[in-house]
Design an enzyme around this catalytic site. Structure first.
Site, short mmCIF file in Angstrom:
data_model
loop_
_atom_site.label_atom_id
_atom_site.label_comp_id
_atom_site.label_asym_id
_atom_site.label_seq_id
_atom_site.Cartn_x
_atom_site.Cartn_y
_atom_site.Cartn_z
N HIS A 187 112.20 -54.83 64.65
CA HIS A 187 112.78 -55.53 64.12
C HIS A 187 113.39 -56.51 64.80
O HIS A 187 114.42 -56.80 65.19
CB HIS A 187 113.95 -55.45 62.77
CG HIS A 187 114.08 -56.03 61.91
ND1 HIS A 187 114.50 -55.99 60.50
CD2 HIS A 187 114.19 -58.02 61.79
CE1 HIS A 187 114.68 -56.64 59.70
NE2 HIS A 187 114.92 -57.82 60.98
N GLU A 246 115.09 -48.57 57.25
CA GLU A 246 115.61 -49.23 59.58
C GLU A 246 117.02 -48.21 60.36
O GLU A 246 117.84 -48.06 59.67
CB GLU A 246 115.39 -50.62 59.63
CG GLU A 246 114.52 -51.28 58.98
CD GLU A 246 114.48 -52.86 59.65
OE1 GLU A 246 115.67 -53.09 59.78
OE2 GLU A 246 113.60 -53.44 59.25
P1 NAD Z 1 112.26 -69.01 52.91
O1 NAD Z 1 113.10 -69.30 52.03
O2 NAD Z 1 112.47 -71.34 53.85
O3 NAD Z 1 110.97 -69.43 52.96
C1 NAD Z 1 111.01 -68.83 51.88
C2 NAD Z 1 109.74 -68.58 50.81
O4 NAD Z 1 108.64 -67.61 49.67
C3 NAD Z 1 109.61 -70.00 50.05
O5 NAD Z 1 108.89 -70.51 50.04
C4 NAD Z 1 109.24 -69.24 48.57
O6 NAD Z 1 108.55 -70.03 47.40
C5 NAD Z 1 108.39 -67.80 49.14
N1 NAD Z 1 108.25 -67.51 48.36
C6 NAD Z 1 109.02 -66.47 46.90
N2 NAD Z 1 108.61 -65.52 46.03
C7 NAD Z 1 106.91 -65.52 47.08
C8 NAD Z 1 106.13 -64.94 46.15
N3 NAD Z 1 105.55 -63.81 45.26
N4 NAD Z 1 104.99 -65.34 47.09
C9 NAD Z 1 104.80 -66.03 47.53
N5 NAD Z 1 105.61 -67.24 47.85
C10 NAD Z 1 106.92 -66.76 48.13
O7 NAD Z 1 112.35 -68.21 53.72
P2 NAD Z 1 111.94 -68.12 55.51
O8 NAD Z 1 113.28 -68.90 56.46
O9 NAD Z 1 110.95 -68.43 55.39
O10 NAD Z 1 112.28 -66.61 55.63
C11 NAD Z 1 111.06 -65.40 55.44
C12 NAD Z 1 111.70 -64.41 54.86
O11 NAD Z 1 111.39 -64.11 56.06
C13 NAD Z 1 112.94 -64.27 54.35
O12 NAD Z 1 113.45 -63.94 53.25
C14 NAD Z 1 113.74 -62.93 55.57
O13 NAD Z 1 113.53 -61.98 54.57
C15 NAD Z 1 112.31 -63.15 56.67
N6 NAD Z 1 113.12 -63.06 58.33
C16 NAD Z 1 112.49 -62.22 58.57
C17 NAD Z 1 113.57 -62.23 60.12
C18 NAD Z 1 112.96 -60.62 61.00
O14 NAD Z 1 113.99 -61.10 61.48
N7 NAD Z 1 112.00 -60.43 60.86
C19 NAD Z 1 114.06 -62.84 60.40
C20 NAD Z 1 114.41 -64.50 59.65
C21 NAD Z 1 113.57 -63.98 58.74
C1 MLT Z 2 116.72 -62.27 59.69
O1 MLT Z 2 116.82 -62.58 58.09
O2 MLT Z 2 117.05 -63.47 60.05
C2 MLT Z 2 116.35 -61.55 60.25
O3 MLT Z 2 116.00 -60.44 59.44
C3 MLT Z 2 116.97 -61.21 61.57
C4 MLT Z 2 118.09 -60.19 61.86
O4 MLT Z 2 118.91 -59.96 61.60
O5 MLT Z 2 117.73 -59.63 62.67
#
Ligand code: NAD
Ligand code: MLT
Length: 524
Positions: free
Chosen positions: A277, A259
């Protein structure tokens, strides 16, 4: 005052929380080189996802005690390296779940109705409705890969849109899925049955390129994929090729392997919606994230247990009041044990008795290890790295819980096994303060804080006066004194709490006394 460096923008709400309690520098455009040069001046570093907090930066942060991630994913932080250096990592995982879930639903609807493409068409002067014929999402199958906080929020919203939701997540129970109207399936089944596949897994070794060329082949030909998780979860080249070949219909991507995604194969194909993002980019999520990470950082700096610690022992909220003073006691018992025993210790026993038998004993184990190791290592030993260092050094221990204890509500006991027998150090908590009640087999009661002196001596008339005189000669003021003894005129232990540090020459003068076998000065 604690010094905190904020290396990426966080919301004003979070900043306001910090400036009252610490000396805060905001340097959100700092280069990596400058960050490496100044990081040793700070107790805490706060970042979002752009700063790579790798082993090099962590090693340069010699004063760092906490790294705060203003967001969920910690894949930009070398948590293992932070753990080794005894640095706690905190994040804010609950504050942006709804923001990401709403974005995922937005992307599903954008794919279903070609919204970005239609907007670009009209903005460029076009007016073709036939070109943008869409489909309803009602009755279609949404497959979730990862069914944690965000996955569950997406499911709730998709159910409201009358979608059928199936999910793959290795740790989620059928009951939990049923409560949200979701059916669990294998990853291959989710891919094969879904019209929309949305990814909500963290980027870890087991999820890197989870969606690769062979998995994409399992998807239905008209299906689409949404990635608002992390870039590395999809093999971008394989996805671009699958869409170009018409194998799947399209994709919506919020997160990229690199990114910004310069030269990414995902750019330029009109069937792929690409956004920068934006998952957590809502006013509400950023305000909550800022406050959560600020609170976590301040908790860690002030010695409280942060709510969202990535690499720290967890204490159930209902146990915090009970366990916290015992962790202080545990560290002191460990330090006294190591400071006093000079023969080899083959193994330890940690005994949790009375009210401790039914509580979270993990933090007590870690605090005992921390106490035992802190006097014998040049490394900074914290609750974060103590278990790893204990393992590396081959420190052997076993644990016992005893529901009953005499005289006290609870008792923490550290038993050191040596060639001369088991040497016991134990204590309790009275009115929220830790007290030692048995020191190396002698019954005494004192608060293990500050400067302490222990003398192993023969109980003889005048001994207390003699010790007092020698300490006075060294300008050491006594605040309390007591003697534990096995029998009159036999082997005894004197415990003195002092206002001043005991100089080595005073310890030597005590040991020159004929009835004093040993004198040990410690600062806890
Ligand atoms: P979380 O820990 O609550 O949930 C993640 C889930 O993924 C868990 O239940 C885990 O068991 C499951 N998991 C792990 N490995 C796996 C696999 N191989 N197959 C299937 N499931 C699997 O996390 P969350 O709060 O739901 O967030 C998930 C992800 O989203 C974060 O780790 C982060 O990378 C991403 N995220 C992105 C943004 C964004 O801005 N786009 C923002 C927040 C989070
Ligand atoms: C996150 O994992 O919370 C996201 O990537 C969001 C961010 O950092 O902006």
């Amino acid at each position: 005052m604690h010094r905190i460096l904020i290396a990426e923008p966080i919301a004003d709400e979070g900043l306001a929380h910090l400036v009252d309690a610490a000396d805060v520098d905001v340097k959100s455009t700092i280069t990596r080189q400058d960050l490496l040069a100044i990081i040793d001046q700070y107790d805490a570093l706060i970042v979002r996802s752009a700063t790579k907090v790798d082993a090099e930066l962590i090693a340069a942060g010699t004063r760092l005690r906490v790294i705060g991630r203003a967001g969920t994913g910690v894949d930009n932080i070398d948590v293992e390296s932070a753990t080794r250096h005894g640095i706690i990592v905190v994040n804010a995982p609950a504050s942006n779940s709804v923001a990401v879930a709403e974005l995922a639903i937005g992307l599903i609807l954008s794919l279903a109705r070609h919204l970005p493409q239609a907007h670009a068409h009209v903005a460029a002067g076009g007016w073709s409705r036939a070109k943008f014929m869409g489909r309803e999402v009602r009755g279609k199958t949404l497959g979730l890969i990862g069914f944690g906080r965000i996955g569950a929020e997406v499911a709730r919203r998709a159910r409201a849109l009358e979608m059928d939701v199936i999910a793959y997540d290795p740790i989620v129970s059928t009951e939990r899925a049923q409560q949200l109207g979701v059916t669990l399936a294998s990853v291959d089944d989710v891919l094969a049955k879904s019209d929309y596949v949305s990814l909500h897994v963290p980027l870890v070794d087991s999820t890197r390129h989870l969606i690769n060329a062979s998995r994409l082949k399992l998807m239905k030909s008209g299906a689409v994929i949404i990635n608002a998780a992390r870039g590395g979860v999809i093999d971008e080249q394989a996805l671009a090729e699958a869409i170009a070949a018409g194998q799947i219909a399209g994709a919506a991507i919020d997160a990229y392997e690199k990114e910004p995604p310069v030269n990414s194969p995902l750019l330029g194909d009109p069937r792929i919606i690409t956004i920068p993002h934006l998952g957590a980019s809502t006013v509400e999520a950023q305000a909550m994230t800022g406050v959560d990470v600020a609170q976590g950082v301040l908790d860690a700096l002030d010695g409280r247990s942060p709510r969202y610690a990535v690499n720290a022992p967890y204490i159930a909220p209902e146990d915090v009041g009970l366990v916290t003073p015992y962790t202080t006691l545990a560290k002191s018992l460990g330090k006294m044990c190591i400071g006093i025993i000079k023969e080899p210790i083959t193994r330890y026993e940690f005994v949790y008795a009375g009210e401790l038998a039914t509580t979270s004993t993990g933090p007590l184990r870690i605090a005992l290890l921390q106490g035992l190791l802190s006097g014998v290592s040049e490394q900074r030993i914290t609750a974060i790295n103590a278990p790893i260092i204990a393992k590396e050094r081959g420190l052997r221990f076993s644990e016992t819980t005893l529901p009953e204890v005499e005289n006290y509500a609870g008792m923490l006991e550290l038993r050191a096994h040596t060639a001369s027998g088991v040497r016991v150090f134990s204590g309790t908590v009275l009115r929220d303060k830790p007290y030692v009640v048995e020191l190396d087999g002698y019954w005494v009661t004192f608060e293990p804080v500050g400067s302490l002196l222990f003398t192993y001596h023969r109980d003889r008339p005048g001994m207390i006066g003699r010790v007092g005189t020698l300490l006075g000669a060294g300008d050491v003021n006594i605040s309390s004194m007591q003697v534990g003894r096995l029998a009159p005129r036999e082997q005894s232990l004197m415990v003195l709490t002092l206002d001043d540090f005991v100089p080595a020459e005073v310890v030597a003068s005590l040991e020159r006394e004929s009835h004093i076998e040993r004198a040990v000065a410690l600062v806890l």
